[in-house]
Write a protein that holds these residues in place. Structure first.
Motif, PDB file in Angstrom:
ATOM      1  N   GLY A  35       0.839  -1.193   0.000  1.00 49.95           N
ATOM      2  CA  GLY A  35       0.000   0.000   0.000  1.00 49.95           C
ATOM      3  C   GLY A  35       0.872   1.241   0.000  1.00 49.95           C
ATOM      4  N   ALA A  36       0.481   2.230  -0.757  1.00 52.32           N
ATOM      5  CA  ALA A  36       1.218   3.492  -0.804  1.00 52.32           C
ATOM      6  C   ALA A  36       0.290   4.600  -0.318  1.00 52.32           C
ATOM      7  CB  ALA A  36       1.682   3.776  -2.225  1.00 52.32           C
ATOM      8  N   PRO A  37       0.815   5.583   0.386  1.00 51.27           N
ATOM      9  CA  PRO A  37      -0.046   6.668   0.859  1.00 51.27           C
ATOM     10  C   PRO A  37      -0.561   7.512  -0.299  1.00 51.27           C
ATOM     11  CG  PRO A  37       2.248   7.130   1.363  1.00 51.27           C
ATOM     12  CD  PRO A  37       2.199   5.753   0.785  1.00 51.27           C
ATOM     13  N   GLY A  38      -1.848   7.774  -0.282  1.00 53.29           N
ATOM     14  CA  GLY A  38      -2.461   8.608  -1.310  1.00 53.29           C
ATOM     15  C   GLY A  38      -2.493  10.063  -0.892  1.00 53.29           C
ATOM     16  N   ARG A  39      -3.081  10.884  -1.728  1.00 53.73           N
ATOM     17  CA  ARG A  39      -3.142  12.330  -1.449  1.00 53.73           C
ATOM     18  C   ARG A  39      -3.985  12.650  -0.233  1.00 53.73           C
ATOM     19  NH1 ARG A  39      -3.960  14.901  -7.460  1.00 53.73           N
ATOM     20  NH2 ARG A  39      -2.159  13.883  -8.356  1.00 53.73           N
ATOM     21  N   GLY A  41      -4.544  10.698   2.336  1.00 50.14           N
ATOM     22  CA  GLY A  41      -4.172   9.906   3.495  1.00 50.14           C
ATOM     23  C   GLY A  41      -4.599   8.452   3.424  1.00 50.14           C
ATOM     24  N   LYS A  42      -5.442   8.115   2.446  1.00 46.94           N
ATOM     25  CA  LYS A  42      -5.859   6.727   2.293  1.00 46.94           C
ATOM     26  C   LYS A  42      -4.768   5.941   1.570  1.00 46.94           C
ATOM     27  CE  LYS A  42     -10.789   7.653   1.979  1.00 46.94           C
ATOM     28  NZ  LYS A  42     -11.982   7.542   1.135  1.00 46.94           N
TER      29      LYS A  42
END
Length: 60
Positions: A35-39, A41-42
């Motif tokens: 998982g990578a952090p999105g804009r 925060g999700k």
């Protein structure tokens, strides 16, 4: 929806398709899911590709 997200979803769909064609052992070594952090925060789906993965995936 921004254009970048659509491209990312198509890429992830294609990687999932390639992953289903590979043996479980090879898929686990070449397409490491994380998982990578999105804009906002999700967490978004992502794959970490080792240096040899693009060449091998091109052959497959």
């Amino acid at each position: 929806m921004p254009r970048q997200r659509r491209k990312h979803s198509k890429l992830m769909r294609n990687l999932d398709r390639v992953r289903s064609m590979l043996s479980p052992d090879m898929a686990g070594r070449l397409l490491l899911r994380e998982g990578a952090p999105g804009r906002d925060g999700k967490s978004i789906r992502a794959c970490r590709l080792p240096w040899m993965a693009p060449a091998i995936l091109f052959i497959v």
